[in-house]
Enzyme design. Structure first.
Site, mmCIF file in Angstrom:
data_model
loop_
_atom_site.group_PDB
_atom_site.id
_atom_site.type_symbol
_atom_site.label_atom_id
_atom_site.label_comp_id
_atom_site.label_asym_id
_atom_site.label_seq_id
_atom_site.Cartn_x
_atom_site.Cartn_y
_atom_site.Cartn_z
ATOM 1 N N ASP A 1 54.772 121.684 6.709
ATOM 2 C CA ASP A 1 55.754 121.115 7.698
ATOM 3 C C ASP A 1 56.969 121.778 7.848
ATOM 4 O O ASP A 1 57.828 121.242 8.525
ATOM 5 C CB ASP A 1 55.891 119.869 6.803
ATOM 6 N N HIS B 1 54.161 122.353 -2.797
ATOM 7 C CA HIS B 1 52.927 121.490 -2.384
ATOM 8 C C HIS B 1 52.191 121.166 -3.708
ATOM 9 O O HIS B 1 52.070 121.897 -4.561
ATOM 10 C CB HIS B 1 51.822 122.350 -1.620
HETATM 11 C C1 SDX Z 1 51.931 117.422 3.051
HETATM 12 O O1 SDX Z 1 48.355 116.884 -0.127
HETATM 13 C C2 SDX Z 1 48.385 117.420 0.818
HETATM 14 O O2 SDX Z 1 47.553 118.230 1.321
HETATM 15 C C3 SDX Z 1 49.561 117.087 1.930
HETATM 16 C C4 SDX Z 1 49.451 118.052 3.286
HETATM 17 C C5 SDX Z 1 48.465 117.530 4.049
HETATM 18 O O3 SDX Z 1 47.912 118.455 4.990
HETATM 19 O O4 SDX Z 1 47.898 116.401 3.947
HETATM 20 O O5 SDX Z 1 49.518 119.410 2.771
HETATM 21 C C6 SDX Z 1 50.580 117.649 3.894
HETATM 22 O O6 SDX Z 1 52.191 116.567 2.578
HETATM 23 C C7 SDX Z 1 52.572 118.894 2.625
HETATM 24 C C8 SDX Z 1 53.955 118.404 1.828
HETATM 25 C C9 SDX Z 1 54.995 117.974 2.624
HETATM 26 N N1 SDX Z 1 55.987 117.531 1.682
HETATM 27 C C10 SDX Z 1 57.259 118.191 1.516
HETATM 28 O O7 SDX Z 1 57.589 119.580 1.987
HETATM 29 C C11 SDX Z 1 58.509 117.629 0.804
HETATM 30 C C12 SDX Z 1 59.187 118.608 0.137
HETATM 31 N N2 SDX Z 1 58.034 118.945 -1.146
HETATM 32 C C13 SDX Z 1 58.227 118.552 -2.362
HETATM 33 O O8 SDX Z 1 58.451 116.981 -2.162
HETATM 34 C C14 SDX Z 1 57.031 118.741 -3.345
HETATM 35 O O9 SDX Z 1 56.802 120.005 -3.095
HETATM 36 C C15 SDX Z 1 55.613 118.017 -3.049
HETATM 37 C C16 SDX Z 1 55.897 116.363 -3.120
HETATM 38 C C17 SDX Z 1 55.164 118.349 -1.937
HETATM 39 C C18 SDX Z 1 54.788 118.198 -4.304
HETATM 40 O O10 SDX Z 1 55.644 117.925 -5.336
HETATM 41 P P1 SDX Z 1 55.168 118.031 -7.018
HETATM 42 O O11 SDX Z 1 53.702 117.916 -7.083
HETATM 43 O O12 SDX Z 1 55.876 117.387 -7.950
HETATM 44 O O13 SDX Z 1 55.189 119.582 -6.806
HETATM 45 P P2 SDX Z 1 55.218 120.676 -7.993
HETATM 46 O O14 SDX Z 1 54.602 119.917 -9.067
HETATM 47 O O15 SDX Z 1 54.672 121.867 -7.502
HETATM 48 O O16 SDX Z 1 56.716 120.870 -8.340
HETATM 49 C C19 SDX Z 1 57.054 121.889 -9.430
HETATM 50 C C20 SDX Z 1 58.437 122.064 -9.929
HETATM 51 C C21 SDX Z 1 58.878 120.635 -10.021
HETATM 52 O O17 SDX Z 1 60.055 121.081 -10.914
HETATM 53 P P3 SDX Z 1 59.943 120.526 -12.388
HETATM 54 O O18 SDX Z 1 59.555 119.261 -12.665
HETATM 55 O O19 SDX Z 1 58.824 121.733 -12.748
HETATM 56 O O20 SDX Z 1 61.525 120.851 -12.960
HETATM 57 O O21 SDX Z 1 59.049 122.476 -8.429
HETATM 58 C C22 SDX Z 1 59.855 121.453 -7.981
HETATM 59 C C23 SDX Z 1 59.461 120.090 -8.664
HETATM 60 O O22 SDX Z 1 60.619 119.339 -8.746
HETATM 61 N N3 SDX Z 1 59.859 121.129 -6.481
HETATM 62 C C24 SDX Z 1 60.813 121.418 -5.677
HETATM 63 C C25 SDX Z 1 60.198 121.306 -4.404
HETATM 64 N N4 SDX Z 1 59.094 121.200 -4.616
HETATM 65 C C26 SDX Z 1 58.615 120.822 -5.751
HETATM 66 N N5 SDX Z 1 62.036 121.643 -5.781
HETATM 67 C C27 SDX Z 1 62.906 121.909 -4.955
HETATM 68 N N6 SDX Z 1 62.321 121.782 -3.699
HETATM 69 C C28 SDX Z 1 61.105 121.401 -3.428
HETATM 70 N N7 SDX Z 1 60.681 121.176 -2.311
#
Ligand code: SDX
Length: 392
Positions: free
Chosen positions: A327, A270
């Site tokens: 989700d 998130h």
């Molecule tokens: C919603 O904003 C809101 O409030 C949204 C929401 C709402 O109610 O409106 O809460 C609803 O959108 C929830 C999120 C739903 N999406 C997913 O579940 C999709 C899977 N999640 C990822 O795509 C990701 O976690 C995001 C898009 C949600 C967040 O992406 P970020 O901002 O890049 O996450 P981060 O900065 O915390 O990531 C840190 C690291 C990164 O790697 P590095 O760059 O440090 O090497 O963790 C990795 C990311 O690549 N990472 C994941 C991951 N999520 C983050 N790696 C593997 N699997 C994942 N799901």
């Protein structure tokens, strides 16, 4: 400083906004709506009461609640001409594509009668959006399965009316199952609002130009559809089904950790929560309850719980503070209730409409509000003269 210009580090101040509606503490995993914790609202309140709370700022007394529900109920029908919009879509159109089109088309019916500078007309538009979303969503489902549309039955609750319009058929009576009604209402509460997420920011930005609220909500629906945002509930269940059995989980965790693999664990991680999303906890508990009460055993739920357990004990997810989000478990419940995955984000949009509407009103009511204009950091070419094509 880049030489060409000194950019204003303060510009981030224009990228944020003030709001009294929702508070999130991502490190503590706290979510409050007008000060009330989400788990208390999910367990003790109703979606209509939470809608009132988000819109008005306080929990209603019985008379205020009854009047609010009566007002919303008055607007559940849609114009017969709007129903014709569905016939323009192919039957296999994604329901979210239909939602973008039909909700945007509401502007054609109400734009001329909605002066957003008039608080009374803003309130009417808000009630119309909240009231008509279940009807429009249910019709999107009916159209996709080739069944006739059902008109609202306003003797039912907001959520019961939606369930009947979705799963009822003209040929048979439809009894709303209280277990499903309660679970659906709780799911709507958990999706109602979430501060300045991507789709809410889209609604605010669109609204800041003075666009009518129907078009603004349609813009929010379009943004929510993305798999990184509201589309993750559909993607998460499809991922769990693809994994299929707990023994396949390590392979997917390995892929999620591989920087060269675009695969992400859907329903995990998130932008704000670096602790457990409090909504995911309620959702997991609700999944347990609903599956037990419906006597449904879904192997996908076992995969979800084992995946959560393994991921939360894996150094990658621990170090990057990745937890299940709203989700991750919602699809297990929605599937048990009978929704196809293509309807999952539609349900998210239905519920989030109350948050979008509350946030839109808060923005419009702010006298200091100006048109949104996110700043940029220019990293392109510096000034240069045009070269004729014959000299290139
Ligand atoms: C919603 O904003 C809101 O409030 C949204 C929401 C709402 O109610 O409106 O809460 C609803 O959108 C929830 C999120 C739903 N999406 C997913 O579940 C999709 C899977 N999640 C990822 O795509 C990701 O976690 C995001 C898009 C949600 C967040 O992406 P970020 O901002 O890049 O996450 P981060 O900065 O915390 O990531 C840190 C690291 C990164 O790697 P590095 O760059 O440090 O090497 O963790 C990795 C990311 O690549 N990472 C994941 C991951 N999520 C983050 N790696 C593997 N699997 C994942 N799901």
């Amino acid at each position: 400083n880049t030489g060409a210009f000194t950019y204003d580090p303060g510009f981030t101040s224009t990228a944020s906004c003030e709001s009294k509606i929702t508070y999130i503490d991502g490190d503590q995993g706290v979510l409050l709506h007008r000060g009330y914790p989400i788990d208390q609202l999910a367990e003790k309140s109703s979606f209509m009461e939470v809608a009132y709370l988000l819109m008005r700022g306080e929990l209603p007394n019985p008379n205020e609640y009854d009047e609010f529900v009566r007002t919303i109920t008055r607007h559940t029908m849609i114009h017969e001409q709007l129903a014709m919009f569905y016939r323009g879509f192919r039957r296999d159109a994604h329901p979210m594509a239909i939602m973008c089109g039909v909700v945007g088309a509401l502007s054609a019916f109400y734009h001329d009668s909605t002066d957003i500078n008039d608080p009374v007309q803003r309130r009417i538009a808000s009630h119309r959006l909240i009231a008509k979303m279940p009807t429009i969503a249910a019709m999107a489902y009916k159209y996709s399965v080739g069944q006739p549309f059902l008109y609202p039955d306003n003797s039912l609750s907001y959520t019961g009316n939606f369930l009947r319009m979705t799963f009822g058929v003209p040929a048979e009576p439809y009894e709303v199952d209280p277990v499903i009604e309660k679970a659906m209402d709780k799911i709507f509460i958990l999706h109602a609002d979430h501060e300045q997420n991507a789709s809410t920011s889209t609604v605010r930005l669109a609204g800041s130009s003075g666009a009518n609220p129907f078009a603004c909500i349609a813009a929010g629906i379009a943004c929510l559809w993305g798999p990184a945002h509201g589309g993750a509930n559909e993607a998460a269940l499809e991922m769990l089904r693809e994994i299929g059995t707990p023994d396949k989980i390590p392979e997917y965790i390995k892929r999620a950790k591989d920087k060269d693999d675009p695969f992400r664990l859907m329903g995990f991680g998130h932008r704000v929560y670096k602790n457990y999303d409090p909504r995911a906890k309620v959702m997991q508990k609700t999944a347990n309850e609903v599956l037990a009460k419906l006597g449904v055993t879904d192997p996908v739920f076992d995969v979800a719980r084992e995946l959560e357990h393994l991921a939360l004990n894996d150094e990658y997810f621990i170090e990057k503070k990745l937890y299940p989000n709203v989700d991750f478990y919602s699809g297990v419940i929605l599937s048990a209730i009978g929704f196809p995955t293509s309807m999952f984000t539609v349900l998210f949009a239905l519920a989030r409409t109350v948050g979008w509407v509350a946030q839109w009103n808060e923005m419009i009511e702010d006298p200091a509000q100006k048109i949104g204009r996110p700043r940029q950091l220019y990293t392109g070419a510096t000034a240069r003269d045009y070269v004729e094509i014959t000299n290139r």
